[in-house]
Enzyme design. Structure first.
Site, PDB file in Angstrom:
ATOM      1  CB  THR A  12      21.184  43.999  61.001  1.00 13.97           C
ATOM      2  OG1 THR A  12      22.142  44.685  61.872  1.00 13.97           O
ATOM      3  CG2 THR A  12      20.373  43.050  61.512  1.00 13.97           C
ATOM      4  N   GLY A  13      24.265  44.402  58.970  1.00 15.96           N
ATOM      5  CA  GLY A  13      25.070  45.367  58.176  1.00 15.96           C
ATOM      6  C   GLY A  13      25.247  44.767  56.855  1.00 15.96           C
ATOM      7  CB  SER A  41      19.327  44.873  65.185  1.00 16.32           C
ATOM      8  OG  SER A  41      19.604  46.130  64.533  1.00 16.32           O
ATOM      9  CB  CYS A 132      38.123  45.367  50.925  1.00 19.90           C
ATOM     10  SG  CYS A 132      38.194  46.915  51.491  1.00 19.90           S
ATOM     11  CD  GLN A 159      39.668  51.736  49.075  1.00 25.08           C
ATOM     12  OE1 GLN A 159      40.707  52.033  49.078  1.00 25.08           O
ATOM     13  NE2 GLN A 159      39.058  51.425  49.876  1.00 25.08           N
ATOM     14  CB  SER A 162      29.542  48.847  49.540  1.00 22.46           C
ATOM     15  OG  SER A 162      30.576  48.528  48.542  1.00 22.46           O
ATOM     16  CG  HIS A 244      37.242  48.542  46.814  1.00 22.19           C
ATOM     17  ND1 HIS A 244      36.116  49.191  47.128  1.00 22.19           N
ATOM     18  CD2 HIS A 244      37.478  48.190  48.198  1.00 22.19           C
ATOM     19  CE1 HIS A 244      35.748  49.298  48.297  1.00 22.19           C
ATOM     20  NE2 HIS A 244      36.450  48.575  49.121  1.00 22.19           N
ATOM     21  CG  ASN A 317      33.592  46.755  48.258  1.00 25.77           C
ATOM     22  OD1 ASN A 317      32.972  46.861  47.089  1.00 25.77           O
ATOM     23  ND2 ASN A 317      33.161  47.242  49.257  1.00 25.77           N
TER      24      ASN A 317
END
Length: 339
Positions: A12-13, A41, A132, A159, A162, A244, A317
């Site tokens: 869910t992220g 969740s 990333c 960066q 997010s 980024h 990223n």
């Protein structure tokens, strides 16, 4: 072709959702996809591809027996607890957190750079996905290292929020709105205002004055590409939602011209060169959002050092910096090792 049962931990992220998107887009051979998240969740519905809807299951209660691959992006403390559990139950975990990256028994992999390292997964049944910012920089450095040997890198990153998750994105949006309507600025995710500002801190500060994000770029570059490469990094959070950007100065052991570097990068897998700045042909974060490539622009000589080049490197990223890299690892794993 064999199909695989795949779990996404932290589904869910922001990154978890992107992992599901990439699995569907690239038509990964799945027999079943399981969305895992926290107990609060559980029961929620989440999309997989254009048609399928998955019901989120609680990670705490999930038995990984019979699950072939788990893509994990639920935070370091969660991976610390559940990745070894999944690995012991026969599931290969591709972990997006920083928790396992510097473990000598766990491979740290960028498929275009060191795909053979994946073979080490049998030691612990865990593969680490790099940071990333490290991923996008190494895609550009690898083809140049092969022909001129990278000696030293000085990198400044720009960066997006997010990288700090959904709450950080919401905070940028809310602060921007507050400025326009003259409401008070609320700071919860970042210590400083992020809207219309830049913050020279990503992750915690270490004893030497660097941040953990900067340390990651140093040690991950050395583990993945070459332990002899010296890296100096300054990592900065900017008010951009996704992608980024990096200003990279590279010193080589051998002479290399901008033209030679451009040619090598144009033939490198996963890299797209857009480098006609006089015509406005260079990449910015807005333009590469949602794209899988690592974009390189403004390739030019650095006259301050012998055998030096400067580059501008931009990538999404959430995709190559996280979800896509993990899925690419899974693809190699499925094709070469989990037959």
């Amino acid at each position: 072709m064999k199909k695989f049962k795949v779990a996404v931990m932290g589904a869910t992220g922001v990154v978890g959702k992107e992992m599901l998107n990439v699995l569907a887009e690239r038509k990964f051979p799945v027999s079943e996809v399981v969305a895992l998240a926290s107990q609060k969740s559980a029961g929620k519905e989440i999309s997989f591809g254009e048609k399928d809807i998955l019901t989120v299951k609680a990670l705490d209660d999930y038995d990984f027996t019979g699950t072939d691959i788990c893509l994990a992006s639920a935070g370091g403390s969660v991976s610390e607890k559940f990745a070894p559990k999944a690995a012991k139950q026969g599931c290969v975990v591709i972990d997006n957190t920083s928790f396992f990256r510097m473990d000598p028994e766990i491979p740290l992999v960028v498929p275009e750079v060191n795909p053979d390292a994946i073979a080490m997964y049998t030691k612990r049944n865990i593969i680490a996905n790099p940071n990333c910012s490290t991923i996008q920089m190494l895609l550009a450095l690898k083809p140049l290292h092969d022909i001129a040997v990278v000696k030293r890198v000085v990198v400044s990153t720009y960066q997006s929020v997010s990288g700090a998750g959904k709450d950080a994105m919401d905070e940028l949006f809310a602060q921007t709105r507050s400025i326009f309507v003259n409401d008070p600025i609320t700071k919860e995710v970042f210590k400083k205002q992020i809207a219309f500002n830049v913050i020279p801190q990503i992750d915690v500060f270490l004893k030497d004055g660097s941040t953990k994000e900067e340390w990651k770029m140093v040690v991950e570059t050395q583990k993945i590409l070459d332990p002899n490469i010296k890296v100096s990094a300054t990592c900065v959070r900017v008010p951009v939602f996704i992608c980024h950007s990096e200003a990279v100065s590279v010193e080589f052991e051998k002479p290399i011209s901008a033209a030679e570097a451009r040619k090598a990068l144009m033939s490198a897998k996963g890299v797209s060169v857009v480098d006609r700045p006089e015509e406005g042909a260079f990449i910015t974060a807005v333009e590469c959002t949602g794209d899988d490539a690592v974009f390189v622009s403004r390739i030019r000589q650095d006259s301050s050092v012998e055998n030096g080049l400067n580059m501008w490197i931009v990538s999404d990223n959430l995709r190559k910096g996280a979800a896509l890299n993990a899925v690419q690892i899974a693809e190699i794993l499925a094709k070469k090792y989990l037959k």
